[in-house]
Design a protein around this motif. Sequence first.
Motif, short mmCIF file in Angstrom:
data_model
loop_
_atom_site.label_atom_id
_atom_site.label_comp_id
_atom_site.label_asym_id
_atom_site.label_seq_id
_atom_site.Cartn_x
_atom_site.Cartn_y
_atom_site.Cartn_z
N THR A 148 0.85 -1.19 0.00
CA THR A 148 0.00 0.00 0.00
C THR A 148 0.88 1.24 0.00
O THR A 148 1.80 1.35 0.81
CB THR A 148 -0.93 0.01 1.23
OG1 THR A 148 -1.79 -1.13 1.14
CG2 THR A 148 -1.77 1.27 1.28
N VAL A 149 0.61 2.15 -0.92
CA VAL A 149 1.35 3.41 -1.01
C VAL A 149 0.56 4.47 -0.26
O VAL A 149 -0.64 4.64 -0.48
CB VAL A 149 1.56 3.82 -2.48
CG1 VAL A 149 2.23 5.18 -2.58
CG2 VAL A 149 2.38 2.76 -3.22
N HIS A 150 1.25 5.18 0.64
CA HIS A 150 0.62 6.22 1.47
C HIS A 150 1.39 7.51 1.27
O HIS A 150 2.60 7.56 1.51
CB HIS A 150 0.65 5.77 2.93
CG HIS A 150 -0.11 6.65 3.85
ND1 HIS A 150 -0.06 6.49 5.21
CD2 HIS A 150 -0.94 7.70 3.65
CE1 HIS A 150 -0.82 7.38 5.80
NE2 HIS A 150 -1.37 8.14 4.87
N VAL A 151 0.69 8.55 0.84
CA VAL A 151 1.32 9.82 0.49
C VAL A 151 0.52 10.98 1.08
O VAL A 151 -0.71 10.96 1.06
CB VAL A 151 1.39 9.99 -1.05
CG1 VAL A 151 1.96 11.33 -1.45
CG2 VAL A 151 2.20 8.87 -1.68
N LEU A 152 1.23 12.00 1.59
CA LEU A 152 0.61 13.28 1.92
C LEU A 152 0.92 14.22 0.77
O LEU A 152 2.07 14.30 0.32
CB LEU A 152 1.17 13.86 3.21
CG LEU A 152 0.70 13.22 4.51
CD1 LEU A 152 1.35 13.91 5.70
CD2 LEU A 152 -0.80 13.25 4.63
N LEU A 153 -0.10 14.91 0.28
CA LEU A 153 0.05 15.79 -0.88
C LEU A 153 -0.48 17.16 -0.51
O LEU A 153 -1.58 17.27 0.02
CB LEU A 153 -0.75 15.19 -2.04
CG LEU A 153 -0.59 15.83 -3.39
CD1 LEU A 153 -0.64 14.75 -4.46
CD2 LEU A 153 -1.67 16.85 -3.64
N VAL A 154 0.31 18.20 -0.76
CA VAL A 154 -0.08 19.57 -0.42
C VAL A 154 -0.18 20.39 -1.70
O VAL A 154 0.83 20.67 -2.35
CB VAL A 154 0.95 20.23 0.53
CG1 VAL A 154 0.52 21.66 0.88
CG2 VAL A 154 1.14 19.38 1.79
N GLU A 155 -1.41 20.74 -2.07
CA GLU A 155 -1.65 21.60 -3.23
C GLU A 155 -1.50 23.06 -2.78
O GLU A 155 -2.02 23.45 -1.73
CB GLU A 155 -3.05 21.42 -3.79
CG GLU A 155 -3.28 20.08 -4.43
CD GLU A 155 -4.67 19.95 -5.02
OE1 GLU A 155 -4.84 19.07 -5.88
OE2 GLU A 155 -5.60 20.70 -4.63
N VAL A 156 -0.78 23.85 -3.59
CA VAL A 156 -0.54 25.25 -3.26
C VAL A 156 -1.63 26.11 -3.89
O VAL A 156 -1.90 26.01 -5.09
CB VAL A 156 0.84 25.69 -3.78
CG1 VAL A 156 1.11 27.15 -3.45
CG2 VAL A 156 1.93 24.80 -3.21
#
Length: 124
Positions: free
Chosen positions: A112-120
């Motif tokens: 399982t791939v777990h990512v935090l993503l922050v859109e500006v």
Amino acid sequence: MRTSKMFVSGVAALLLLGSFPALVAQDPAVVNASTIKVRIDNNKVRVFDAMLKPGDKEKLHSHPAYVFYVIDGGKIRNHAADGKTTDVELKAGDVAFRDPLTHWAENIGDTTVHVLLVEVKNPS
């Protein structure tokens, strides 16, 4: 008669846009609600917590400029709006900046791939 022509023109435009889904920006939090959760959404950023289990495939969506941080890595295949695919091996701790893009991804690995993503938002 003019109203019916406008209606037909509007329907034709919608059908045309439907033929080219890459032209229509899709909100990742909406089209991928089962794999992406919004953690923060304010006037500066929108933060996603994204998890793709092995075999999961996202739907086409768009991002403004963003940064991502990999919590748990794995193998991902990115599908660009132009049809180009790129396979990447994400490792825990990886951080990257990306320019705006329209894409979808699939987990082609066995973790399982777990990512935090922050859109500006509003970068000025």
